[in-house]
Design an enzyme around this catalytic site. Sequence first.
Site, PDB file in Angstrom:
ATOM      1  N   LEU A  75       0.762  -1.170  -0.120  1.00  0.00           N
ATOM      2  CA  LEU A  75       0.151  -0.054  -0.089  1.00  0.00           C
ATOM      3  C   LEU A  75       0.823   1.369  -0.090  1.00  0.00           C
ATOM      4  O   LEU A  75       0.600   2.323  -0.910  1.00  0.00           O
ATOM      5  CB  LEU A  75      -0.816   0.161   1.221  1.00  0.00           C
ATOM      6  CG  LEU A  75      -1.851   1.406   1.182  1.00  0.00           C
ATOM      7  CD1 LEU A  75      -2.819   1.188   0.114  1.00  0.00           C
ATOM      8  CD2 LEU A  75      -2.622   1.218   2.570  1.00  0.00           C
ATOM      9  N   LYS A  76       1.953   1.366   0.699  1.00  0.00           N
ATOM     10  CA  LYS A  76       3.027   2.316   0.889  1.00  0.00           C
ATOM     11  C   LYS A  76       3.357   2.760  -0.451  1.00  0.00           C
ATOM     12  O   LYS A  76       3.268   3.792  -1.188  1.00  0.00           O
ATOM     13  CB  LYS A  76       3.860   2.063   1.857  1.00  0.00           C
ATOM     14  CG  LYS A  76       5.010   3.112   1.906  1.00  0.00           C
ATOM     15  CD  LYS A  76       6.299   2.544   2.436  1.00  0.00           C
ATOM     16  CE  LYS A  76       7.374   3.442   2.653  1.00  0.00           C
ATOM     17  NZ  LYS A  76       7.258   4.684   3.163  1.00  0.00           N
ATOM     18  N   LYS A 115      -1.731  11.630  17.765  1.00  0.00           N
ATOM     19  CA  LYS A 115      -1.567  10.128  18.174  1.00  0.00           C
ATOM     20  C   LYS A 115      -2.890   9.656  18.577  1.00  0.00           C
ATOM     21  O   LYS A 115      -3.783  10.317  19.076  1.00  0.00           O
ATOM     22  CB  LYS A 115      -0.725  10.268  19.379  1.00  0.00           C
ATOM     23  CG  LYS A 115       0.605  10.398  19.523  1.00  0.00           C
ATOM     24  CD  LYS A 115       1.551   9.297  19.123  1.00  0.00           C
ATOM     25  CE  LYS A 115       2.882   9.417  18.816  1.00  0.00           C
ATOM     26  NZ  LYS A 115       3.828   8.316  18.984  1.00  0.00           N
ATOM     27  N   ARG A 146       3.896   6.361   6.113  1.00  0.00           N
ATOM     28  CA  ARG A 146       4.594   6.016   6.772  1.00  0.00           C
ATOM     29  C   ARG A 146       4.705   4.718   7.696  1.00  0.00           C
ATOM     30  O   ARG A 146       3.893   4.667   8.475  1.00  0.00           O
ATOM     31  CB  ARG A 146       5.078   7.282   7.795  1.00  0.00           C
ATOM     32  CG  ARG A 146       6.520   7.097   8.704  1.00  0.00           C
ATOM     33  CD  ARG A 146       6.735   8.254   9.281  1.00  0.00           C
ATOM     34  NE  ARG A 146       7.149   7.998  10.387  1.00  0.00           N
ATOM     35  CZ  ARG A 146       8.664   7.704  10.536  1.00  0.00           C
ATOM     36  NH1 ARG A 146       9.341   7.419   9.478  1.00  0.00           N
ATOM     37  NH2 ARG A 146       9.443   7.716  11.742  1.00  0.00           N
ATOM     38  N   CYS A 147       5.668   3.920   7.607  1.00  0.00           N
ATOM     39  CA  CYS A 147       5.778   2.765   8.339  1.00  0.00           C
ATOM     40  C   CYS A 147       6.860   2.848   9.340  1.00  0.00           C
ATOM     41  O   CYS A 147       8.053   3.188   8.852  1.00  0.00           O
ATOM     42  CB  CYS A 147       5.826   1.473   7.490  1.00  0.00           C
ATOM     43  SG  CYS A 147       4.314   1.260   6.524  1.00  0.00           S
ATOM     44  N   TRP A 182       8.746   3.894  22.130  1.00  0.00           N
ATOM     45  CA  TRP A 182       9.005   3.664  20.210  1.00  0.00           C
ATOM     46  C   TRP A 182       9.446   2.092  20.334  1.00  0.00           C
ATOM     47  O   TRP A 182      10.077   1.879  19.067  1.00  0.00           O
ATOM     48  CB  TRP A 182       9.859   4.608  19.877  1.00  0.00           C
ATOM     49  CG  TRP A 182       9.272   6.123  19.758  1.00  0.00           C
ATOM     50  CD1 TRP A 182       7.805   6.195  20.400  1.00  0.00           C
ATOM     51  CD2 TRP A 182       9.648   7.189  19.489  1.00  0.00           C
ATOM     52  NE1 TRP A 182       7.531   7.398  20.145  1.00  0.00           N
ATOM     53  CE2 TRP A 182       8.555   8.214  19.409  1.00  0.00           C
ATOM     54  CE3 TRP A 182      10.958   7.488  18.778  1.00  0.00           C
ATOM     55  CZ2 TRP A 182       8.845   9.573  19.225  1.00  0.00           C
ATOM     56  CZ3 TRP A 182      11.043   9.144  18.622  1.00  0.00           C
ATOM     57  CH2 TRP A 182      10.133   9.687  18.725  1.00  0.00           C
ATOM     58  N   ASP A 235      17.616  13.192  24.248  1.00  0.00           N
ATOM     59  CA  ASP A 235      16.228  13.560  23.634  1.00  0.00           C
ATOM     60  C   ASP A 235      15.193  12.687  24.204  1.00  0.00           C
ATOM     61  O   ASP A 235      15.291  11.661  24.586  1.00  0.00           O
ATOM     62  CB  ASP A 235      16.229  13.360  22.353  1.00  0.00           C
ATOM     63  CG  ASP A 235      17.219  14.342  21.426  1.00  0.00           C
ATOM     64  OD1 ASP A 235      17.256  15.340  22.067  1.00  0.00           O
ATOM     65  OD2 ASP A 235      17.599  13.935  20.343  1.00  0.00           O
ATOM     66  N   HIS A 266      10.051  20.971   9.430  1.00  0.00           N
ATOM     67  CA  HIS A 266       9.129  20.109   8.583  1.00  0.00           C
ATOM     68  C   HIS A 266       8.719  20.563   7.349  1.00  0.00           C
ATOM     69  O   HIS A 266       8.219  20.269   6.262  1.00  0.00           O
ATOM     70  CB  HIS A 266       8.009  19.669   9.379  1.00  0.00           C
ATOM     71  CG  HIS A 266       8.154  19.147  10.630  1.00  0.00           C
ATOM     72  ND1 HIS A 266       8.105  19.838  11.778  1.00  0.00           N
ATOM     73  CD2 HIS A 266       8.353  17.808  10.752  1.00  0.00           C
ATOM     74  CE1 HIS A 266       8.592  18.883  12.721  1.00  0.00           C
ATOM     75  NE2 HIS A 266       8.757  17.736  12.408  1.00  0.00           N
TER      76      HIS A 266
END
Length: 758
Positions: free
Chosen positions: A19-20, A117, A518-519, A564, A602, A697
Amino acid sequence: MTILNHTLGFPRVGLKRELKKAQESYWAGNSTQEELLNVGRELRARHWQQQQQAGVDLVPVGDFAWYDHVLTTSLLLGNVPERHQNADGSIDIDTLFRIGRGRAPTGKPAAAAEMTKWFNTNYHYMVPEFQQGQQFKLGWTQLLDEVDEALALGHKIKPVLLGPITYLWLGKVKGEQFDRLSLLNDILPVYQQVLAELAKRGIEWVQIDEPALVLELPQEWLDAYQPAYQALQGQVKLLLTTYFDSIGHNIDTIRALPVQGLHVDVVAGHDDLAVLNKNLPKEWLLSLGVINGRNVWRADLSSWFERLQPLVNSRPLWLGSSCSLLHSPIDLNEETRLDAEVKSWFAFALQKCAELALLTQALNAPNDAKLAELAAYSAPIRARRSSSRVHNAQVEQRLAAITSQDIERQLPYEARAETQRKRFNLPAWPTTTIGSFPQTTEIRGLRLDFKQGRLDGKNYRTGISEHIKQAIAEQERLGLDVLVHGEAERNDMVEYFGEHLDGFVFTQNGWVQSYGSRCVKPPVIIGDISRPEAITVEWAKYAQSLTEKPVKGMLTGPVTILCWSFPREDVSRETIAKQIALALRDEVEDLEKAGIGIIQIDEPALREGLPLRRADWQAYLQWAVDAFKLNAAVAQNDTQIHTHMCYCEFNDIMDSIAALDADVITIETSRSDMELLESFEDFAYPNEIGPGVYDIHSPNVPSVEWIEALLRKAAQRIPAERLWVNPDCGLKTRGWPETRQALANMVLAAQRLREEQI
């Protein structure tokens, strides 16, 4: 009564991220809309068939999305922001992409909708926009078309629909403020129309998702459920579906609703099944989400059998995934490089479907052979408990020995700041960047060649050294005050550290959707975490040898690495975070020994790790802050600790941000026009702050005047002597030409402000 099983949703992207690839090819103009639509059709057919073959009784339809399921719901309701509309008012797939991306092969580009999110997951949804008096109508028949597709293929199906109250809850008012809940009566007729269409097609059950029911909703929102579902009843049976947490606090509202069934997440939630069973109307079907849709671990089916057997025959029962399997990779069989023992501990989406089937069969016909099958299936995950790959006595002892002194710096901030000023002698308005520089095709190729064995270690290090040298030279030329090495050696800020820590494993094909096309491929934490050797020291030391200016050491913080990754389930998140913190504490110490005096840790995920219910926030924030401090507090007084965070809401966690006690915090503020600094001003935040002065961005280059104006705004809220000058975020996704120009303008703006102070 026969128990059935079902999934709440299935990954959309395809085993090879088909799909991406199809989306990106279409967006780039390399394929037609029909080719894109065909890929979607093929994926849906394959996924329904795979679930059915794995033993799923009712396959979900409506879980597929071209970009995001909340966005699909917006289109279903005809909720398209004016800036994204087609001239003739029609809705097509390009309308959807314009809302999601700001542009599509047809139509005028316009600012994309906001993305945020999805509850407490790492998936992002497109935030619906609401205006007073707006009209809704059935505008996009994707759900009905897909139901027709699935029925034509002969599947037993259960359509999936995002519920009206959760949909409104997830949206935002644009323009003049009003109560978005007042739109409920305007959207209900569209829901009624959709349910009527499904009834015409002979659909018996519809899964209507209301995950907002796990939250602490305001009373007026809870009160809206009764009239809303009164309006929706009667056409088909409704399975009111909740997930991600418990529902006990809202049970009185739920059990009064005119629905025919309820799905509860028994993995993330802590509802007592016996109490729940007793409290629900006798005629209701109860669907239990027993297979974790958000992790990669094999289920202990024998334990589930023992837990569920007392409920059999007490009422109609279904077994399901805890939530949609969207959050899980697709097929473990694709993983050919995983160690056999470790692989035996995992289950991806297709394996989870098979788990559901096996458990359902055993509960429906509990004979010796079935119970033996459950026991055999559960054996590897039970054996894991005593595996030497999981337990490291040294890590466990070190964790147990932590004292309150280990999480505090030696001196308070004011005293540390004095020693740091003497050491670094930085000018007013010191300039720096957040860490990464553009990841060029050359850099990515270098890493790939090394990973795939086409390049030996010596030549790889030579290549990376060249890129670091270039990054330092660029920064020197631009006149930045505190430099970074540029992170050419890092593919991803979490994966890089996971690859160098014991206790992590990586998949070849464990992709999950983050948003749109985005994956991400999260690492899996399988055991106790430790650091076998220094991770970042070699590159930081080399970079520092090239310049007289300070170079920052760059670490990803413990909470972000945890959030993550796929975490282990046999210990608490607090334990995992503190193990990572201890490993990175050693890295801080080694960076100091190598002469690195400024170290950035971070923590972009600190806020997103918050539990869904405020009642649980304090406990989380306590250990999250402690983990950061455990990581940082080993630093000497003249070592300056920085942290970076990128999100838009600090007000409700300012105490915790201050409690981190970082010497400098850099934050994302340019898009909010410095408004974010209000939180820091109101709180009288005591340490130094670098408010981001331009949005990385966007490829747009900010002017010197624009940056200067933002810094003046910042100085109205925070004393100028405590302000730093930096971009919003890392520059890895930008190109060098705009990076050079933007940073040159940023440095010039800082110089102008310094000159005024002389």
